[in-house]
Design a protein around this motif. Structure first.
Motif, PDB file in Angstrom:
ATOM      1  N   VAL A 253      79.785  59.177  24.458  1.00  0.00           N
ATOM      2  CA  VAL A 253      80.034  58.258  23.358  1.00  0.00           C
ATOM      3  C   VAL A 253      79.755  56.838  23.851  1.00  0.00           C
ATOM      4  O   VAL A 253      80.168  56.481  24.959  1.00  0.00           O
ATOM      5  N   PRO A 254      79.044  55.988  23.097  1.00  0.00           N
ATOM      6  CA  PRO A 254      78.583  56.218  21.729  1.00  0.00           C
ATOM      7  C   PRO A 254      77.177  56.815  21.643  1.00  0.00           C
ATOM      8  O   PRO A 254      76.707  57.126  20.551  1.00  0.00           O
ATOM      9  N   GLU A 255      76.484  56.984  22.782  1.00  0.00           N
ATOM     10  CA  GLU A 255      75.087  57.451  22.753  1.00  0.00           C
ATOM     11  C   GLU A 255      75.014  58.963  22.888  1.00  0.00           C
ATOM     12  O   GLU A 255      74.330  59.486  23.777  1.00  0.00           O
TER      13      GLU A 255
ATOM     14  N   ARG B 252      71.637  60.772  23.243  1.00  0.00           N
ATOM     15  CA  ARG B 252      70.784  60.429  24.385  1.00  0.00           C
ATOM     16  C   ARG B 252      71.506  60.788  25.684  1.00  0.00           C
ATOM     17  O   ARG B 252      72.505  60.161  26.026  1.00  0.00           O
ATOM     18  N   PRO B 253      71.017  61.791  26.390  1.00  0.00           N
ATOM     19  CA  PRO B 253      71.692  62.217  27.624  1.00  0.00           C
ATOM     20  C   PRO B 253      71.638  61.152  28.705  1.00  0.00           C
ATOM     21  O   PRO B 253      70.726  60.321  28.745  1.00  0.00           O
TER      22      PRO B 253
ATOM     23  N   PRO C 255      70.726  56.252  29.258  1.00  0.00           N
ATOM     24  CA  PRO C 255      70.768  56.949  27.966  1.00  0.00           C
ATOM     25  C   PRO C 255      69.897  56.257  26.927  1.00  0.00           C
ATOM     26  O   PRO C 255      70.387  55.638  25.981  1.00  0.00           O
ATOM     27  N   GLU C 256      68.585  56.392  27.092  1.00  0.00           N
ATOM     28  CA  GLU C 256      67.661  55.681  26.210  1.00  0.00           C
ATOM     29  C   GLU C 256      66.678  56.605  25.500  1.00  0.00           C
ATOM     30  O   GLU C 256      65.990  56.179  24.571  1.00  0.00           O
ATOM     31  N   LEU C 257      66.604  57.888  25.922  1.00  0.00           N
ATOM     32  CA  LEU C 257      65.674  58.829  25.309  1.00  0.00           C
ATOM     33  C   LEU C 257      66.441  59.960  24.629  1.00  0.00           C
ATOM     34  O   LEU C 257      67.469  60.399  25.142  1.00  0.00           O
TER      35      LEU C 257
ATOM     36  N   ARG D  30      64.093  66.760  27.762  1.00  0.00           N
ATOM     37  CA  ARG D  30      63.753  68.158  28.039  1.00  0.00           C
ATOM     38  C   ARG D  30      62.268  68.298  28.360  1.00  0.00           C
ATOM     39  O   ARG D  30      61.888  69.074  29.250  1.00  0.00           O
ATOM     40  N   ARG D  31      61.419  67.560  27.663  1.00  0.00           N
ATOM     41  CA  ARG D  31      59.974  67.605  27.935  1.00  0.00           C
ATOM     42  C   ARG D  31      59.676  67.142  29.357  1.00  0.00           C
ATOM     43  O   ARG D  31      58.865  67.736  30.070  1.00  0.00           O
TER      44      ARG D  31
END
Length: 299
Positions: free
Chosen positions: A117-119, A122-123, A177-179, A185-186
């Protein structure tokens, strides 16, 4: 129990949770309180998935995503919506009292999302899970982990290994945590395929997705997905000998035996060597500029 500023009720503390080791629910709670300073950095602000063993590891278990409505105020919560249109409210375990509270509910394992939290979309880490396809492949797991480290080093990723506490080994790399999950995963898939290429033997390491077609250790990138959880660092696993998902130093990996890390040994280990994952989250980097190094189009 008085934990910090909070009173936490522990019901039936003498109930046996691990018959082989004679460990009770009270022992599980005490373990988590003893390692809370090391475990909480991996739990804070993450949606917490409750996998409950009300009668210990030899009893039935059930999954519970929604935190009970009457939870105490020291247990946080976050509302999460799913593509199906359903939604739920997950618990957030941010403090020792909350950790004891979920352990009292029979949450022997600590299952968390790869985001905070809050993202939550985005891992904040990338995970490679080395999962044996057959018995006797643990030596392969250890050697493949060193290749994972080599690839991550080449990409400028800080890497942190830990035993899964079951049959495999996790290598984690903290990231910003930006993607969104599909992009991480890609990237993880391409990284796993590079590990497979460097090993160069399908009998040792494979990214083959179909279980029936695997022979070597599965270099699993699929855990880098929304709503997928892992047992976090210092989590107990529901196996008879009460093993723990133990953070490792890289120099330990070539000879590591997961059976050495249990509820009975981890506290002394922390006193002796400290926490190998201490400060891990300060090493988070951006993946954005690293896609091309794996032959991928930019995120």
């Amino acid at each position: 129990m008085r934990i910090g500023r909070h009173d936490v009720t522990i019901s039936n503390p003498d109930k046996v949770f691990f018959p082989e080791r004679g460990l009770t629910k009270g022992d599980v709670v005490r373990y988590y309180l003893d390692v809370a300073d090391c475990a909480l950095p991996h739990l804070r602000r993450r949606p917490f998935h409750m996998k409950r063993y009300p009668n210990g590891v030899e009893g039935e278990f059930f999954h519970q995503k929604r935190v009970p409505a009457n939870h105490p105020d020291y247990v946080g919560e976050v509302h999460v919506s799913f593509p199906s249109g359903h939604s739920t409210v997950f618990a957030i375990v941010d403090n020792a009292a909350a950790l004891a509270w979920v352990a009292n509910l029979g949450c022997i394992e600590l299952h968390t999302w790869p985001s905070r939290v809050p993202e939550i979309e985005r891992p904040d880490y990338l995970l490679i899970d080395l999962d044996p396809s057959a018995d006797g492949q643990w030596p392969y797991v250890r050697s493949i982990a060193l290749v994972v480290r080599e690839v991550m080093d080449d990409l400028g990723l800080a890497s942190f290994p830990k035993t899964s506490g079951a049959t495999g080994l996790h290598v984690m790399a903290p990231i910003r945590p930006e993607l969104p999950f599909p992009e991480v995963r890609r990237f993880a898939k391409a990284l796993a395929e590079e590990v497979e290429r460097r090993v160069g033997d399908q009998e040792v390491a494979t990214t083959t997705w179909r279980v029936a077609d695997r022979r070597g250790v599965f270099v699993d990138y699929g855990q880098n997905a929304r709503d997928h959880t892992i047992a976090c660092a210092y989590s107990i696993r529901p196996v008879p000998d009460a093993r723990v998902s133990a953070p490792l130093r890289w120099e330990e990996v070539p000879d590591v035996d997961p059976a050495a890390f249990t509820v009975g040994t981890i506290r002394d280990r922390i006193v002796e060597i400290g926490d190998p994952m201490a400060g891990m989250w300060r090493h988070a980097i951006s993946l954005v500029a690293r896609f091309e190094r794996l032959g991928l189009t930019n995120a």
